[in-house]
Enzyme design. Structure first.
Site, PDB file in Angstrom:
ATOM      1  N   LYS A   1      -5.067  68.362 -13.172  1.00  0.00           N
ATOM      2  CA  LYS A   1      -4.616  66.997 -12.840  1.00  0.00           C
ATOM      3  C   LYS A   1      -4.466  66.180 -14.121  1.00  0.00           C
ATOM      4  O   LYS A   1      -5.326  66.250 -15.009  1.00  0.00           O
ATOM      5  CB  LYS A   1      -5.621  66.327 -11.884  1.00  0.00           C
ATOM      6  CG  LYS A   1      -5.619  66.931 -10.478  1.00  0.00           C
ATOM      7  CD  LYS A   1      -6.595  66.210  -9.567  1.00  0.00           C
ATOM      8  CE  LYS A   1      -6.779  66.941  -8.252  1.00  0.00           C
ATOM      9  NZ  LYS A   1      -5.807  66.604  -7.225  1.00  0.00           N
TER      10      LYS A   1
ATOM     11  N   HIS B   1     -14.964  71.805  -8.416  1.00  0.00           N
ATOM     12  CA  HIS B   1     -14.259  70.607  -8.890  1.00  0.00           C
ATOM     13  C   HIS B   1     -15.204  69.546  -9.470  1.00  0.00           C
ATOM     14  O   HIS B   1     -14.988  69.027 -10.563  1.00  0.00           O
ATOM     15  CB  HIS B   1     -13.451  69.970  -7.756  1.00  0.00           C
ATOM     16  CG  HIS B   1     -12.512  70.903  -7.053  1.00  0.00           C
ATOM     17  ND1 HIS B   1     -11.835  71.894  -7.709  1.00  0.00           N
ATOM     18  CD2 HIS B   1     -12.131  71.002  -5.746  1.00  0.00           C
ATOM     19  CE1 HIS B   1     -11.076  72.551  -6.840  1.00  0.00           C
ATOM     20  NE2 HIS B   1     -11.250  72.039  -5.647  1.00  0.00           N
TER      21      HIS B   1
ATOM     22  N   ASP C   1     -17.281  74.268  -1.449  1.00  0.00           N
ATOM     23  CA  ASP C   1     -15.855  73.979  -1.483  1.00  0.00           C
ATOM     24  C   ASP C   1     -15.496  73.006  -2.602  1.00  0.00           C
ATOM     25  O   ASP C   1     -14.412  73.093  -3.175  1.00  0.00           O
ATOM     26  CB  ASP C   1     -15.453  73.386  -0.116  1.00  0.00           C
ATOM     27  CG  ASP C   1     -13.955  73.167   0.014  1.00  0.00           C
ATOM     28  OD1 ASP C   1     -13.206  74.137  -0.252  1.00  0.00           O
ATOM     29  OD2 ASP C   1     -13.532  72.060   0.391  1.00  0.00           O
TER      30      ASP C   1
ATOM     31  N   LYS D   1      -9.611  79.821  -5.923  1.00  0.00           N
ATOM     32  CA  LYS D   1     -10.961  79.678  -5.414  1.00  0.00           C
ATOM     33  C   LYS D   1     -10.971  80.005  -3.926  1.00  0.00           C
ATOM     34  O   LYS D   1      -9.896  79.952  -3.326  1.00  0.00           O
ATOM     35  CB  LYS D   1     -11.483  78.277  -5.687  1.00  0.00           C
ATOM     36  CG  LYS D   1     -10.753  77.171  -4.900  1.00  0.00           C
ATOM     37  CD  LYS D   1     -11.378  75.854  -5.148  1.00  0.00           C
ATOM     38  CE  LYS D   1     -12.517  75.614  -4.205  1.00  0.00           C
ATOM     39  NZ  LYS D   1     -12.097  74.972  -2.941  1.00  0.00           N
TER      40      LYS D   1
ATOM     41  N   ASP E   1      -9.102  76.252 -11.182  1.00  0.00           N
ATOM     42  CA  ASP E   1      -9.730  75.107 -10.540  1.00  0.00           C
ATOM     43  C   ASP E   1      -8.682  74.011 -10.678  1.00  0.00           C
ATOM     44  O   ASP E   1      -8.502  73.458 -11.766  1.00  0.00           O
ATOM     45  CB  ASP E   1     -11.020  74.716 -11.261  1.00  0.00           C
ATOM     46  CG  ASP E   1     -11.712  73.541 -10.573  1.00  0.00           C
ATOM     47  OD1 ASP E   1     -10.996  72.618 -10.136  1.00  0.00           O
ATOM     48  OD2 ASP E   1     -12.944  73.551 -10.469  1.00  0.00           O
ATOM     49  N   HIS E   2      -7.975  73.722  -9.604  1.00  0.00           N
ATOM     50  CA  HIS E   2      -6.768  72.896  -9.771  1.00  0.00           C
ATOM     51  C   HIS E   2      -7.089  71.476 -10.256  1.00  0.00           C
ATOM     52  O   HIS E   2      -6.231  70.803 -10.798  1.00  0.00           O
ATOM     53  CB  HIS E   2      -5.921  72.880  -8.494  1.00  0.00           C
ATOM     54  CG  HIS E   2      -6.425  71.988  -7.406  1.00  0.00           C
ATOM     55  ND1 HIS E   2      -7.437  72.341  -6.562  1.00  0.00           N
ATOM     56  CD2 HIS E   2      -6.047  70.743  -7.029  1.00  0.00           C
ATOM     57  CE1 HIS E   2      -7.650  71.346  -5.716  1.00  0.00           C
ATOM     58  NE2 HIS E   2      -6.825  70.363  -5.960  1.00  0.00           N
TER      59      HIS E   2
END
Ligand code: BG6
Length: 495
Positions: free
Chosen positions: A186, A244, A239, A152, A181-182
């Site tokens: 998770k 996210h 951001d 991103k 999209d990290h």
């Protein structure tokens, strides 16, 4: 799980993301036995390094940032044999010829055709240049074996995201494109789907009949650090929320997929984005709050305000905080507000999803027998605490009948002994395996942009006269409290 021989080509190979996240992730995948015997990591960038110098640099990154701590000498010696560096100019066709020779050489040495993952850990203005040059050099033709991972931000707005999608679609099949999209990698975020769809308990109450409202709060105590140049052109909406937070919202709100296939899961998620209520200018005024941090004290140290940060405009109109009240206009969620907030330089770093259930229809216990009354809540704590807690009313021990609110807690620390992998480990392994479930599809990215564009437009067109409107180490601007207080709620924080 079987992984095929793989070459990772990391554009931005000397950059921060590689040092902090990618290299430690690949190293930990190696330690945990996920990498095939034949693999290579080719870092590439403009600065000149020999392979030895580059390996030393990666080791520094791994020693500082790997979850497994300082690298073990023997393991590192084994790993570093797979690491190479190539100085490159992303605009020059000679660079890509060199990649081609290298990949051919690996294939010849390994006597196979390896998978090649081009990882674009570079500034977004290089995405089109690199993608086009890879194509021109014939490096993207093998749709089964070559993949591109795009960091991103994916676009700066709807138009640029569409443009980038169109350019990529000309070169690659969608099955080759991995938009990262990290947050989706998770552990605790993946667990939302497990929790919702592997238990029979929650699905019957997971709707407007039982849920009063949902909160998604991702607060950070850090400021913009040394990313002022990027951040000042971006802001909290672009951001964090466009990607996210909206992804977290999708996981909470999505319908049950038929199975766990990438296309099923991604279809159900994009349906949520499509159902979300679009903002009119009046909605922006009533349901969206922006903030920018001012100077303050954090853990005994004075920290500068956003406008005083390096590479930030002294009169910047960029928001470092945003709180939005969204609605999902479908059968399941009609009328249920989803309050979403994120901000930098906040009092606490915590990512928490709170699902508040409706109150009991009739209270049989008199008010004086209630020490504390809390409607049932399910609290999914993503980080730093990794837990799911269910808040219920219980009788306090004692002769008299006094009620208080208690937590039933599933806590990772107390339940599991093994360390959770980092998001990037999961995502890199998925990219190696060709599993796109946890990556963003082109239409998801565009639909998320469509949703946030009216808010961005309104904020860009009208400079905020109140900035800075929250001080470092606070919970954000007062208007964010008012946004949720108007509906009779308050932002939930873990103690
Ligand atoms: C990144 C944002 O995508 O996510 C950063 O660009 C932010 O501004 C970061 O700090 C937060 O990620 P995490 O994993 O630390 O919660």
């Amino acid at each position: 799980i079987h992984t095929d021989p793989t070459v990772f080509v990391i554009f931005g190979g000397t950059g921060d993301l590689n040092m902090r996240k990618l290299a430690p992730a690949i190293y930990n995948l190696f330690l945990d036995g996920w990498l095939p015997g034949n693999f290579a990591v080719v870092g590439t960038g403009r600065t000149k390094f020999t392979d030895e110098e580059y390996r030393a640099k990666l080791l520094e990154g791994i020693n500082s940032f790997s979850r497994s701590g300082k690298a073990d000498k023997a393991k590192w010696d084994e790993f570093q044999k797979h690491v190479f560096y190539q100085v490159s100019d992303a605009t020059d066709s000679a660079t890509y010829k060199e990649f081609s020779h290298r990949i051919d050489a690996f294939n010849a040495e390994w006597k196979t055709k390896a998978n090649v993952i081009y990882y674009l850990a570079v500034s977004p203005n290089f995405f089109p240049i690199i993608a086009s040059n890879l194509a021109k050099a014939g490096l993207t033709k093998d749709t089964k074996r070559t993949r591109i991972v795009i960091e991103k931000p994916f676009g700066h707005d709807l138009d640029s995201a569409k443009e980038l999608n169109a350019l990529l679609a000309n070169i690659f099949d969608e099955c080759q494109i991995y938009r990262i999209d990290h947050y989706l990698g998770k552990e605790t975020v993946q667990n939302i789907m497990a929790f919702r769809f592997a238990n029979s308990l929650f699905e019957p109450i997971w709707n407007r009949n039982f849920i009063e409202h949902v909160q998604i709060s991702v607060t950070e105590s850090l400021g913009v650090e040394d990313r002022g140049d990027y951040y000042d052109g971006s802001g909290a909406m672009r951001d964090m929320i466009q990607n996210h937070l909206l992804q977290l919202l999708c996981l909470v709100a999505m319908e049950t997929p038929i199975n766990f296939d990438a296309s099923e899961v991604r279809d159900r998620k994009v349906e949520v984005l499509r159902a979300m209520r679009k903002f009119s200018p009046e909605d922006v005024r009533n349901s969206a709050v922006r903030g920018q941090y001012g100077q303050g004290w954090m853990t005994g140290k004075e920290v500068p305000g956003y406008r005083e940060e390096a590479k930030v405009d002294a009169e910047s109109n960029t928001e470092t905080f945003a709180a939005i009240k969204f609605f999902v206009d479908n059968w399941r969620w009609q009328g249920v507000p989803f309050y979403v907030r994120t901000g930098k330089r906040m009092h606490q770093s915590a990512s928490v999803i709170t699902i508040q259930f409706k109150d009991v229809p009739h209270k049989i216990f008199p008010a004086e027998s209630t020490e504390s009354w809390q409607q049932n809540r399910l609290i999914i704590s993503i980080q730093p605490e990794m837990s799911i807690r269910l808040q219920v009313q219980a009788k306090r021990p004692g002769i008299d009948m006094i009620l208080n609110a208690v937590d039933m807690v599933f806590d990772y620390k107390g339940t599991y002994t093994n360390q959770a992998p980092e998001a990037y480990e999961t995502l890199l392994l998925d990219a190696m395996l060709g599993d796109q479930t946890l990556f963003m599809r082109g239409d998801q990215v565009e639909t998320a942009w469509e949703l946030v564009m009216p808010i961005l437009h309104a904020w860009q067109n009208k400079k905020s006269l109140s900035f800075p409107n929250y001080s470092a180490d606070s919970w954000g601007p007062e208007a964010a409290e008012a946004l949720i207080a108007r509906d009779g709620y308050h932002w939930f924080t873990l103690p």
